[in-house]
Design a protein around this motif. Sequence first.
Motif, PDB file in Angstrom:
ATOM      1  N   VAL A 139      66.245 -10.157 -50.241  1.00  0.00           N
ATOM      2  CA  VAL A 139      66.837 -10.581 -48.965  1.00  0.00           C
ATOM      3  C   VAL A 139      67.329 -12.019 -48.947  1.00  0.00           C
ATOM      4  N   THR A 140      66.594 -12.927 -49.585  1.00  0.00           N
ATOM      5  CA  THR A 140      67.038 -14.320 -49.536  1.00  0.00           C
ATOM      6  C   THR A 140      68.331 -14.496 -50.333  1.00  0.00           C
ATOM      7  N   GLN A 142      70.472 -11.956 -50.833  1.00  0.00           N
ATOM      8  CA  GLN A 142      71.445 -11.226 -50.012  1.00  0.00           C
ATOM      9  C   GLN A 142      72.050 -12.164 -48.965  1.00  0.00           C
ATOM     10  N   PRO A 211      64.343   0.841 -38.875  1.00  0.00           N
ATOM     11  CA  PRO A 211      63.579  -0.100 -38.072  1.00  0.00           C
ATOM     12  C   PRO A 211      64.351  -1.407 -37.945  1.00  0.00           C
ATOM     13  N   ARG A 212      64.255  -2.029 -36.797  1.00  0.00           N
ATOM     14  CA  ARG A 212      64.954  -3.290 -36.606  1.00  0.00           C
ATOM     15  C   ARG A 212      63.952  -4.404 -36.716  1.00  0.00           C
ATOM     16  N   VAL A 213      64.369  -5.470 -37.361  1.00  0.00           N
ATOM     17  CA  VAL A 213      63.447  -6.588 -37.497  1.00  0.00           C
ATOM     18  C   VAL A 213      63.256  -7.235 -36.126  1.00  0.00           C
ATOM     19  N   GLU A 215      62.793  -5.554 -33.357  1.00  0.00           N
ATOM     20  CA  GLU A 215      62.256  -4.593 -32.386  1.00  0.00           C
ATOM     21  C   GLU A 215      61.133  -5.229 -31.571  1.00  0.00           C
ATOM     22  N   ARG A 216      61.191  -5.038 -30.261  1.00  0.00           N
ATOM     23  CA  ARG A 216      60.208  -5.660 -29.367  1.00  0.00           C
ATOM     24  C   ARG A 216      58.955  -4.821 -29.233  1.00  0.00           C
ATOM     25  N   HIS A 218      57.033  -0.947 -30.469  1.00  0.00           N
ATOM     26  CA  HIS A 218      57.091   0.074 -31.491  1.00  0.00           C
ATOM     27  C   HIS A 218      57.734   1.346 -30.945  1.00  0.00           C
TER      28      HIS A 218
ATOM     29  N   LEU B 225      61.438  -6.287 -44.856  1.00  0.00           N
ATOM     30  CA  LEU B 225      60.600  -6.780 -43.763  1.00  0.00           C
ATOM     31  C   LEU B 225      60.748  -5.982 -42.481  1.00  0.00           C
ATOM     32  N   SER B 226      61.902  -5.359 -42.273  1.00  0.00           N
ATOM     33  CA  SER B 226      62.057  -4.593 -41.033  1.00  0.00           C
ATOM     34  C   SER B 226      61.159  -3.372 -41.060  1.00  0.00           C
ATOM     35  N   ARG B 229      57.516  -4.538 -40.690  1.00  0.00           N
ATOM     36  CA  ARG B 229      57.186  -4.854 -39.307  1.00  0.00           C
ATOM     37  C   ARG B 229      56.939  -3.580 -38.510  1.00  0.00           C
ATOM     38  N   HIS B 230      57.785  -2.581 -38.779  1.00  0.00           N
ATOM     39  CA  HIS B 230      57.696  -1.346 -38.009  1.00  0.00           C
ATOM     40  C   HIS B 230      56.375  -0.608 -38.236  1.00  0.00           C
ATOM     41  N   ARG B 250      53.081  -8.734 -35.164  1.00  0.00           N
ATOM     42  CA  ARG B 250      53.757  -9.425 -34.074  1.00  0.00           C
ATOM     43  C   ARG B 250      53.813 -10.931 -34.309  1.00  0.00           C
ATOM     44  N   TYR B 253      56.093 -12.278 -37.111  1.00  0.00           N
ATOM     45  CA  TYR B 253      57.509 -12.273 -36.782  1.00  0.00           C
ATOM     46  C   TYR B 253      57.856 -13.239 -35.648  1.00  0.00           C
ATOM     47  N   ASP B 254      56.933 -13.366 -34.700  1.00  0.00           N
ATOM     48  CA  ASP B 254      57.234 -14.246 -33.564  1.00  0.00           C
ATOM     49  C   ASP B 254      56.920 -15.706 -33.870  1.00  0.00           C
ATOM     50  N   VAL B 263      61.885 -18.409 -43.814  1.00  0.00           N
ATOM     51  CA  VAL B 263      63.130 -18.212 -44.566  1.00  0.00           C
ATOM     52  C   VAL B 263      63.412 -16.717 -44.737  1.00  0.00           C
ATOM     53  N   LEU B 264      62.370 -15.970 -45.120  1.00  0.00           N
ATOM     54  CA  LEU B 264      62.541 -14.526 -45.301  1.00  0.00           C
ATOM     55  C   LEU B 264      63.061 -13.884 -44.027  1.00  0.00           C
ATOM     56  N   LEU B 265      62.428 -14.233 -42.905  1.00  0.00           N
ATOM     57  CA  LEU B 265      62.812 -13.633 -41.631  1.00  0.00           C
ATOM     58  C   LEU B 265      64.235 -14.004 -41.244  1.00  0.00           C
ATOM     59  N   ILE B 268      67.224 -11.855 -42.821  1.00  0.00           N
ATOM     60  CA  ILE B 268      67.527 -10.450 -42.533  1.00  0.00           C
ATOM     61  C   ILE B 268      68.544 -10.348 -41.417  1.00  0.00           C
TER      62      ILE B 268
END
Lengths: 285, 336
Positions: A139-140, A142, A211-213, A215-216, A218, B225-226, B229-230, B250, B253-254, B263-265, B268
Amino acid sequence: MTALSILNLVPEPGRISGGQILFKNRDVVSMTSSELHEYRGGDVAMIFQDPMTSLNPVLRVGFQIEEAMRAHSRFDKRQAKARVIPLLERVRIPSPKQRARDFPFQFSGGMRQRAMIAMGLANEPSLLIADEPTTALDVTVQAQILELLKELNRELGTAIILISHNVAVISSLCTRVMVMYAGRIVESGPTRQVFEHPEHPYTWSLLRSVPRVDERRHERLISIQGMPPDLSRLPTGCTFHPRCQFKVERCLREEPPLEEVAADQEARCWVLMRNVSKESQAART
Amino acid sequence: MKQQLEIVPSERVGPLVSVTDVYKYFPTGGGFGRGAAVKAVDGVTFDIAAGETLGLVGESGCGKSTLGRVIMQLQPATKGSVKFEGRELTKMRGNELRQVRQRMQIIFQDPYASLNPRMTVGDIVAEPLKNFGLGNKREREKRVQEVMKVCGLNPNFTNRYPHEFSGGQRQRIGIARALVLTPSLIVADEPISALDVSIQAQIVNLLEDLQNEFKLTYLFIAHDLSVVRHVSDRVAVMYLGKIVEVASSREVYDNPLHPYTKVLLSSIPYTDPELEAHRKPILLKGEIPSPINPPKGCRFHTRCPIAQFPICGEVEPPLEKKADGHVAACHFPGKL
């Protein structure tokens, strides 16, 4: 395959069986082989998912970039040589002078993809076709490649066709999006509009299946039942109907046309998501 | 000796898995012990609570898969302790370890390479039962069909071979094989990254359903990571053989505290074009250093946007509690 057709590179025994591909008002399908030679790699460049298999392992990176220019007639030998280092600089390869003398195996995955992009840009093409350019990358890395592509598009005005299965990558880079299913465009339009108001059930499900990173809370993912169809035995009617959760009787018999559903947005569906109530949308999740 | 074949939910308090100061070095060439070692896992400590999903994320080569294998004892640890259900695994040998393996299973990334093409699906799923001598033939068949059904496979397909199945179905077969022994822990190593996007959701949903039904504990290893997280209750982030941050899904990510996590977050892309237009990715300089000779001090200091010297280049920050249920290994947590 659509991208390969644009380059008139469909592998045997396949062929372009009909239709027209216009590039700057010239038909690619009827070009002579010398016209095609200038067109491929000159007007249009392509970069692939796996840069290791697209680079020659026994030639130095700088030489391969030079070769791309020598194969075409835009730059003479001296110009080609002189352009290699600035091109490597352009794609942000550190210490480009030394790096030009390296072999591909001495490069990391991200750097190889940069080298591919440099090679693609060598002849100043007006179109760059990027086929899953970041799928094999972390990802980094990307993020670095996506920023680079955005920059090229903005600063050099190179048009980009980005082919990807990753909807977030599309959202990041593309102003317009075309969604393909089983060889056909099922929806197209400005990315923001299509992602906010998808009308084709395939687009709608695809957007909710990852899944969305951000997402608020679940939410259960939408899973698209079944598998992509066998292209030699397509279902009757709408090709998506066996996997569609919103199909009506007509979908089994008649194939819908690609029709305008909003300004600049087209979809190939008899139902359209706007006609599906929120309740029945929720019931399918 | 027959044992019960029913799925028994684990009812255990305290951590199901405790990993303490685990190292895994792979010697490179050189021979006679002269070669340098690849420090794939370089001093890692964490717990997995019963019934939770712990997500383990990191980029290629950070040691996350090796760590999963060391926990499974598929590879011996160079040093350190791995406790499972309160028992030390690293000291176990032979039959004792075999017995414990009934309770811990692994699912692999590539559903094409991880199933024997010459065995029928029924035999593949039944093999763990046979290995442990559980049940007679008829009981095993019944159990195999039961598990296949739970995993969304047609139980009448036991006589088919893996090549007759799609990637998603093969991954279901791999899951059925892992589930057949009623394990309490499943290590899922990139279970969806080899699958078509439209199929990934099916497998994620299946893993979630199975967890609810059988009270499974997951170690979910992934680079995405998405997805992590899920599925995860808690997330551990790895960089170059070390865990740099652990917190609830939570919280990570928050409120990421380690700059690498941040950086990772930020890397994406968002699916939502509106949010995406405002995302500011933090781009890393340079390449990931070699795990043979990782940087001194904080391993991330060579690429960290907020590294301060000399401290970050000399003193290795310990993985410490920075907030409730939130640990990070950084001298300047939350400063990026």
